[in-house]
Design an enzyme around this catalytic site. Sequence first.
Site, PDB file in Angstrom:
ATOM      1  N   SER A 784       0.836  -1.183   0.000  1.00  0.00           N
ATOM      2  CA  SER A 784       0.000   0.000   0.000  1.00  0.00           C
ATOM      3  C   SER A 784       0.880   1.244   0.000  1.00  0.00           C
ATOM      4  O   SER A 784       1.634   1.445  -0.943  1.00  0.00           O
ATOM      5  CB  SER A 784      -0.952  -0.049   1.200  1.00  0.00           C
ATOM      6  OG  SER A 784      -2.033   0.808   1.001  1.00  0.00           O
ATOM      7  N   ASP A 862      -9.602  -4.045  -5.743  1.00  0.00           N
ATOM      8  CA  ASP A 862      -9.087  -3.161  -4.698  1.00  0.00           C
ATOM      9  C   ASP A 862      -9.861  -1.846  -4.754  1.00  0.00           C
ATOM     10  O   ASP A 862      -9.674  -1.040  -5.660  1.00  0.00           O
ATOM     11  CB  ASP A 862      -7.592  -2.925  -4.920  1.00  0.00           C
ATOM     12  CG  ASP A 862      -6.916  -2.263  -3.733  1.00  0.00           C
ATOM     13  OD1 ASP A 862      -7.593  -1.526  -3.006  1.00  0.00           O
ATOM     14  OD2 ASP A 862      -5.698  -2.482  -3.548  1.00  0.00           O
ATOM     15  N   HIS A 895      -8.150  -4.754  -1.220  1.00  0.00           N
ATOM     16  CA  HIS A 895      -6.829  -4.273  -0.805  1.00  0.00           C
ATOM     17  C   HIS A 895      -6.124  -5.243   0.135  1.00  0.00           C
ATOM     18  O   HIS A 895      -4.903  -5.236   0.233  1.00  0.00           O
ATOM     19  CB  HIS A 895      -6.989  -2.910  -0.134  1.00  0.00           C
ATOM     20  CG  HIS A 895      -5.727  -2.117  -0.044  1.00  0.00           C
ATOM     21  ND1 HIS A 895      -4.929  -1.842  -1.128  1.00  0.00           N
ATOM     22  CD2 HIS A 895      -5.111  -1.533   1.013  1.00  0.00           C
ATOM     23  CE1 HIS A 895      -3.891  -1.117  -0.754  1.00  0.00           C
ATOM     24  NE2 HIS A 895      -3.978  -0.919   0.539  1.00  0.00           N
TER      25      HIS A 895
END
Length: 930
Positions: A784, A862, A895
Amino acid sequence: MSSSTHSHKRKNSHLFPHRKSSNSSMDRPFFPDGNISSNTDSQVDESTNTFDGNRATDATIDVTDGQTPFIQDRSSMHPRRESFEFNDIENQRSVHSFFSVNTFNRRWGEWSLLEKRSFTLVFTLIALLVLFLIVILIPTKFLPTKTTPTKISPADSRIGKRTFSIENVLNGDFAIPEDTFHFIDPPHRLLSHDLDPGLFFTTKEIDGQTHFVAKQLFDKSFEINLGRNRFEFEGVEYTVSSVQISYSLDKIIFGTDLEPDFRHSSKGYYWIKDLNSGFIQPISPPERSADNHELGLWKLSYAHFSPAYNYIYFVYENNLYLQQVGATVARQITEDGSKDILNAKPDWIYEEEVLSSDQAIWWAPDDSKAVFARFNDTNVDEIQLDSYTDMRNPYVSKTIIKYPKPGFKNPKFDLFLVDLQNGVISSINTGGQEDSILYNGKWISPDAFRFEITDRNSKILNVKVYDVQSYQLLTVRTTDSNLFNGWIEKTKDVVSIPPKPESKRMDYGYIDIHTDNKGFNHLFYYPTIFTKDGIQLTKGNWEITGNGVLGYEYETDTVFFTANEIGVMSQHLYSTSLADPTTSSALQVLQKPSEKNDFYEFELSSSARYAVSKKLGPDTPKKVAGPLTEVLNIAEIDNDSVLQLTRDEKFKEKLKNYDIPTTSYQSMVLNDGIEINYIEIKPANINPKKKYPILVNVYGGPGSQTFTTKSSLAFEQAVVSGLDAIVLQIEPRGTGGKGWSFRSWARKRLGYWEPRDIIEVTKKFIQRNNPHIDESKVAIWGWSYGGFTSLKTVELDNGETFEYAMAVAPVINWTLYDSIYTERYMNQPSENQEGYFDVSTIKNFKSFESLKRLFIIHGTSDDNVHVQNTFRLVDQLNLLGLTNYDMHIFPDSDHSIRYHNAQRIVFQKLYYWLKDAFDGRFDNKKLLSL
């Protein structure tokens, strides 16, 4: 601590009469580890838990799978550090380093006494000689500069080397099971210890079936069976996924069939159970067609008790409903709910970036009133997530999400007051501009609602109070973050302080956490609701950490909180007094200051008489519950008044099979005088003749604090042990816990200082330990925001330091991320062109040619960091003709990357790809993708 001197009387146990077991039917464990999820105000959701310094989580565990070996935290995945968990168990960590004994081929019992004595003498002499040579040969500069001493028990010391890999981690070899424990909140704050019995619920196996059980910390004999975790309705069996229990132990709200939406939100069936009759009925909107027509069931966004347990409130199809407890029909409060209008429920960006909740409603403590927010997404642009794996659908199905990006339209919000005493709903004029952001809400008294709004860029904070009696809305305080070169972060919950006539305190006040004049986040006491300037309760070059104020003890006017005053990477429990906060003795650390690397978390009961204490590092995690004064230092607990909640016998036995990596907590002063904290994890048995590869693990998000003294046995430790490598975890400038002079480096320049600090720390570490580092095998990885930081580091480094990189779900251009998070640090693109396009965007793709190999991972669904980022990156690499990269795409994963077994595979991929890198299989930069 003052509370330690109290004499505790009988705790009104008569309020909780013993109840016969209900006749509802349940069986089988609720979770594989016996834990249960509880996602209400009165209980805490334990469906997943985080470690490695991440924030608390609200992810949902799939309880239908008997074994879930690898659970990841959706709640910490911004462009931010991915956190994860193994075997559905919280805090699976250890930092102890043990030596091991090699087993003998010949059975010891077959040897003669003389042989045994001779062998023992020779073996002992050889072992002492080997240890002496190791100590002499290892250069002192390879030893940590600031090290947490490894505690080695002589009885457990061994000689030898036994490693573990990522498979051991994924298989749950280092899991530490916990007993379920949740305080049940009373309908109002308990002002006296004598009124607080420490009521909680847990689970218990009875005849092979899991039951909910209410118990007390005060009266150990008190136990009420609340029924099993399975029940039947219309001939169909349901398994409970979440539970809320009323303080009077007469009603329970169950959640079943919960399907996650985003980080905190889900939809599912909710039920109310009467514990006196055992009768269970679905919670439903009136006069609506059922989602499940055959059984008459409705998928709700949530359903909860109000604080005083007088009402059930829930959201269905983005409309708010209220139902009196005991009634059978709900009342619809709003009528305009739609895909664009959300009532009492946040839209995607407010759930993700601001409220960190599936709710947008705030109740007065006496249930007399409530304020809810309505979010209008009509003008917000959409993103589309495609779903590919539905075998029944020949076409790609689509999910549409309202997702504002920097510079584009944000959602609008309105606040409404529901006066339940008068049956009136009215609008509150918030006084904000069109692009204002609603940051927090709290009832300070039964008639005063306090909330916070900022400008679009989250730079100016206005604290407002709506007084119901006078219908007045006043701005009581304004904070300009430009004065400390910062921004307004997501604020922590304020704590209401009730009147206390005996202390001449006649008004409601509150405690808030915000920046002081030296740039550190501290406690401030506001004696009245309308006070403009607060009284600073804490001060110093350290910060309040964790969840802010943990509890307030009315009898002694004591406030409890956690802070990093002893060490920036650790966390201890503190108290201070409202009675005379100016005295030097007001601030007290409640754990041993000499244990500077300890990391504690606490949860306090309503009166602060009882607590759940979690020691999360640096040694084996442990969790207990009992009187606060008796659970402060877990290592010293040896009495029966404390409940042991962790069951670590198997964990400690398992540790004897391995040499656990050594973890040290260090700092380094850079060339410009900035001190950077980092963690070094190295093999337990260093070979002075060997050169070791390095993996640098980064996150680096602004204001975050990812690497602390919490212990861990996870991916990085598996790399150290199984791949015989060294791991560095680096906290660059811009991160949290060290005041605004350190944090503000990130303002308007995401991705500028992080790679510079990471490169300098890595280079200096290599220089100091050069004889023992394989400079041709230096890798970096992150998830991330950590993926973004890794790529920015590679871009700047241009092959000088790093040979390999792994980026999971990375941001590559901040115009592609959401508006509230990005503009909080960067302002809008039109106001910061240089920051967005010259500093923070990855654009020198040619620099990736210098890598031996790059590995990119992303999920197609995501909703946070869209796969658009990875596809743009790969497209640019293709345009340059670069082939030194691998890519793994996970269909329909969000995610957290866990859909269809992905959660296990993603870490296997990372581990074995890194093994290939360190084994030299990627040395040819032009090697075709595998």
